[in-house]
Design a protein around this motif. Structure first.
Motif, short mmCIF file in Angstrom:
data_model
loop_
_atom_site.label_atom_id
_atom_site.label_comp_id
_atom_site.label_asym_id
_atom_site.label_seq_id
_atom_site.Cartn_x
_atom_site.Cartn_y
_atom_site.Cartn_z
N TRP A 1 26.80 53.36 50.71
CA TRP A 1 26.48 53.99 49.43
C TRP A 1 25.11 54.64 49.41
CZ3 TRP A 1 28.75 53.47 44.23
CH2 TRP A 1 30.13 53.21 44.30
N ALA B 1 32.00 56.68 45.83
CA ALA B 1 31.73 55.98 47.09
C ALA B 1 30.29 56.13 47.54
CB ALA B 1 32.67 56.50 48.18
N SER B 2 29.40 56.52 46.64
CA SER B 2 27.98 56.63 47.01
C SER B 2 27.13 56.59 45.76
CB SER B 2 27.72 57.94 47.76
OG SER B 2 27.80 59.05 46.88
N GLU C 1 27.32 46.04 47.58
CA GLU C 1 28.21 47.19 47.85
C GLU C 1 29.66 46.73 47.94
OE1 GLU C 1 28.53 50.72 51.19
OE2 GLU C 1 26.58 50.05 50.46
#
Length: 262
Positions: free
Chosen positions: A85, A215-216, A127
């Motif tokens: 991430w 996703a980040s 995460e």
């Protein structure tokens, strides 16, 4: 030569003779393995923030376990984990889920072979793929028939999260008030306090972005790799939170070993 006692149970500082003496003792023996990461935590916290938190969690949990008649040895921390991430930020570096799983399984098997009754994964890196990896590793270990137990006190589970701060429970807590307070409680010199106090509150409901497929950090709007309210952090909050985090570890161990204090 006698083994160290109390807070001195730290594998990296022990000799093999001291480890042998520790493993010959009759009380339940617990290996506490801090797992961290190397990733951006805002412009005010070090890349090792998750490791710093995990190491302190392990230290305080070891003291609480000792008070309940157990011998808890703190293992050298793992500073790398599944860390995708924060890939857009300088210095962030991670490993694949397969590498993480293989490493943790091998270490847990080795600790059990040495004579530890359980290995406990002390984690502060939230995460999603890292949490999924740690959950999967504990299932894999249980299914493998290996000796001893591999435990993961997962503070993202609702029953444990309820013990932690409001910011943590909101999910908007990456390098915010929650984590900044925890680092302040360990070593205020590690926090760029003047920077933290200038940062505006930045609420981002990460769980909602995750549900939508983000996703980040960049995809979630964390343009400075933080969310929450670091300006409101305090060492006092950090100390109180560590007490809660240590109790989560202890309760997980007690439940798994069905151990009752005298």
């Amino acid at each position: 030569m006698s083994a160290p006692s109390g807070a001195a149970w730290e594998l990296a500082n022990m000799t093999y003779v001291e480890v042998e003496a520790a493993l010959a003792r009759p009380e339940p023996k617990i290996a506490l393995l801090p797992t961290g990461s190397t990733e951006a935590h805002g412009p005010h916290l070090p890349l090792a923030t998750d490791s710093i938190i995990s190491v302190e969690m392990a230290r305080r949990a070891a003291d609480q376990l000792a008070a309940r008649g157990m011998l808890a040895v703190r293992m050298p921390p793992l500073h790398y984990a599944v860390t995708d991430w924060a890939a857009d930020f300088a210095g962030s570096a991670g490993i694949t889920p397969a590498t993480a799983r293989a490493t943790l399984l091998e270490l847990a098997t080795r600790y059990a072979t040495l004579g530890f009754d359980a290995t406990v994964l002390i984690n502060a890196h939230l995460e999603p793929d890292n949490i999924a990896t740690l959950r999967g590793v504990t299932r894999d270990y249980a299914d493998s028939g290996a000796p001893g137990k591999l435990l993961f006190p997962d503070k993202t589970r609702r029953r444990f999260a309820a013990r932690l701060t409001e910011e943590f429970q909101s999910g908007s807590c990456h390098a915010g008030q929650y984590e900044t307070s925890l680092v302040l409680a360990v070593d205020p010199s590690l926090v760029r306090v003047a920077v933290a106090q200038r940062l505006p509150k930045h609420h981002v409901a990460l769980h909602e972005h995750i549900a939508r497929g983000a996703a980040s950090f960049a995809e979630c709007g964390l343009d400075q790799a933080y969310c929450g309210d670091p300006a409101e952090a305090s060492a006092a909050e950090g100390h109180a939170t560590y007490d809660a985090l240590a109790s989560i570890v202890v309760d997980t161990v007690l439940e798994a070993l069905e151990h009752r204090s005298a």
